[in-house]
Design an enzyme around this catalytic site. Structure first.
Site, mmCIF file in Angstrom:
data_model
loop_
_atom_site.group_PDB
_atom_site.id
_atom_site.type_symbol
_atom_site.label_atom_id
_atom_site.label_comp_id
_atom_site.label_asym_id
_atom_site.label_seq_id
_atom_site.Cartn_x
_atom_site.Cartn_y
_atom_site.Cartn_z
ATOM 1 N N LYS A 103 41.885 45.167 37.445
ATOM 2 C CA LYS A 103 42.508 43.996 36.813
ATOM 3 C C LYS A 103 43.297 44.424 35.576
ATOM 4 O O LYS A 103 43.132 45.546 35.073
ATOM 5 C CB LYS A 103 41.445 42.975 36.408
HETATM 6 C C1 LIG Z 1 39.074 40.022 41.433
HETATM 7 C C2 LIG Z 1 39.037 38.583 41.722
HETATM 8 C C3 LIG Z 1 37.837 37.854 41.748
HETATM 9 C C4 LIG Z 1 36.476 38.485 41.713
HETATM 10 O O1 LIG Z 1 36.214 39.346 40.710
HETATM 11 P P1 LIG Z 1 35.027 40.441 40.843
HETATM 12 O O2 LIG Z 1 34.851 40.919 39.457
HETATM 13 O O3 LIG Z 1 35.496 41.497 41.790
HETATM 14 O O4 LIG Z 1 33.812 39.727 41.360
HETATM 15 C C5 LIG Z 1 37.915 36.491 41.897
HETATM 16 N N1 LIG Z 1 39.085 35.851 42.060
HETATM 17 C C6 LIG Z 1 40.254 36.516 42.082
HETATM 18 C C7 LIG Z 1 41.522 35.751 42.254
HETATM 19 C C8 LIG Z 1 40.276 37.903 41.929
HETATM 20 O O5 LIG Z 1 41.447 38.553 41.959
#
Ligand SMILES: *Cc1c(COP(=O)(O)O)cnc(C)c1O
Length: 361
Positions: free
Chosen positions: A185
């Protein structure tokens, strides 16, 4: 060779600071919650222009615990985008509630506020917009529909660290805003991590309690919670990276604008940014009816690409029991066949856009 995303480069740029932060935690003797987690929560909430932040173990837990904190449970319905990562839907299912999909705006790929009202039933409790690819969803009309029908709004901001909607940071427009710090992210830890931000002290307190065994006081459990706490090692690393987030977002913006220029004449559908949105370019997603051939050509020329996402949630075996036909959500279905994410990240120079352009031609 242009990698899709270079996570190691992010570490190497900040290696002395990150190693220091990790060493500080290892030396502290405190390995659950504590000062680092509190300090990160304070810094993150300030960054998000919100009042409260609660660290949790990952983004999916942030979504699930925010919904539970709002009382979502069996028999309830939650409105979700048809075009999203499946985590948004899974968070609803974890509450034993039902995700009710709504199609996107074909220009922004985010939930279309004009289609939400027709999906509301007496069982609807929450609307869950996702700021997909780092571009804010159109929150004002979503909040207006929610107010009109007495619903709450939980934002999935897992791709939108630092984005602004009408000048204000994503962080507390809705009742609760859910963050993932998954390594890829825009603000990424070196493992799993997540958070919820909100202006509502009661929601914050309940998320905190639910993520800590349903307990505010050691060995006193007032509800059935889970174990979902932000790891102090990750919190310390996130503090280092947060200080560089604006700089890294700026680099993403330079690359995005270089793509806009160099891909303008390719016939690809490029991202469109509404005037009220300040996106943070988690992904730079183009569209082509010949997506698979385009991806194959780029792979051959050593340009890394990914598809976000190849199978929409309603077509996943995980949701076979909802019995949704592909045509039930034609836009989500069509996007899944056409989208392609080009290399994007703070460690790619804007010149990469020219190279990608060359590989496409
Ligand atoms: C990455 C992501 C998640 C989940 O995050 P994690 O930390 O991997 O559980 C949820 N929603 C969206 C849109 C994402 O891109």
């Amino acid at each position: 060779m242009i990698p899709f995303l270079d996570l190691r480069a992010a570490y190497l740029e900040l290696k002395p600071e990150i190693d220091d932060a990790a060493g500080r935690v290892l030396n502290s003797g405190c390995y659950i919650l504590g000062e680092e987690v509190e300090a990160f929560e304070a810094e993150w909430v300030a960054y998000c222009e919100a009042k409260h932040a609660v660290g949790v173990a990952n983004g999916l837990d942030a979504l699930h615990l925010a919904l539970r904190a709002l009382g979502v449970g069996p028999g309830d319905e939650v409105i979700v985008p048809s075009n999203t990562y499946i985590a948004t839907w899974l968070a609803v299912s974890q509450c034993r509630a039902t995700p009710v999909p709504v199609e996107p705006d074909a220009r922004t790929y985010n939930i279309d506020p004009a289609r939400i009202e027709q999906a509301i039933t007496p069982a609807t409790r929450v609307i869950m917009p996702v700021h997909l690819y780092g571009q804010p969803a159109d929150l004002d009309p979503i909040l207006a529909v929610a107010r009109k029908h007495g619903l709450r709004v939980v934002e999935d901001a897992a791709q939108a660290h630092g984005a602004r909607y009408k000048g204000r940071r994503i962080g507390a427009h809705g009742d609760a805003v859910c963050w993932s710090f998954y390594p890829g992210k825009n603000l990424g830890a070196m493992g799993d991590a997540g958070a919820v931000t909100t202006d509502d002290p009661e929601i914050a307190a309940r998320v905190r309690r639910l993520g800590n065994y349903g307990s505010d006081r050691k060995y006193v459990n007032v509800e059935r919670g889970v174990n979902s706490r932000l790891d102090p090692l990750q919190a310390a690393i996130l503090r280092v990276k947060l200080a560089h987030l604006n700089d890294w977002t700026e680099r993403r913006r330079l690359l995005a604008s270089a793509y806009m220029d160099s891909l303008a004449d390719t016939g690809l559908t490029l991202p469109q940014v509404p005037e009220w949105a300040e996106p943070v370019w988690h992904l730079y997603v183009v569209r082509s009816p010949e997506r698979d051939a385009l991806q194959a050509r780029l792979t051959e020329k050593d340009v890394g690409t990914l598809i976000h996402y190849p199978i929409p949630p309603h077509m996943q075996a995980a949701y076979a029991d909802l019995h949704l036909a592909p045509e039930a959500l034609p836009l989500a279905q069509k996007l899944a066949g056409e989208v392609l994410s080009l290399p994007m990240g703070p460690h790619l120079s804007p010149e990469a856009a020219q190279q990608v352009r060359g590989a496409i031609a």
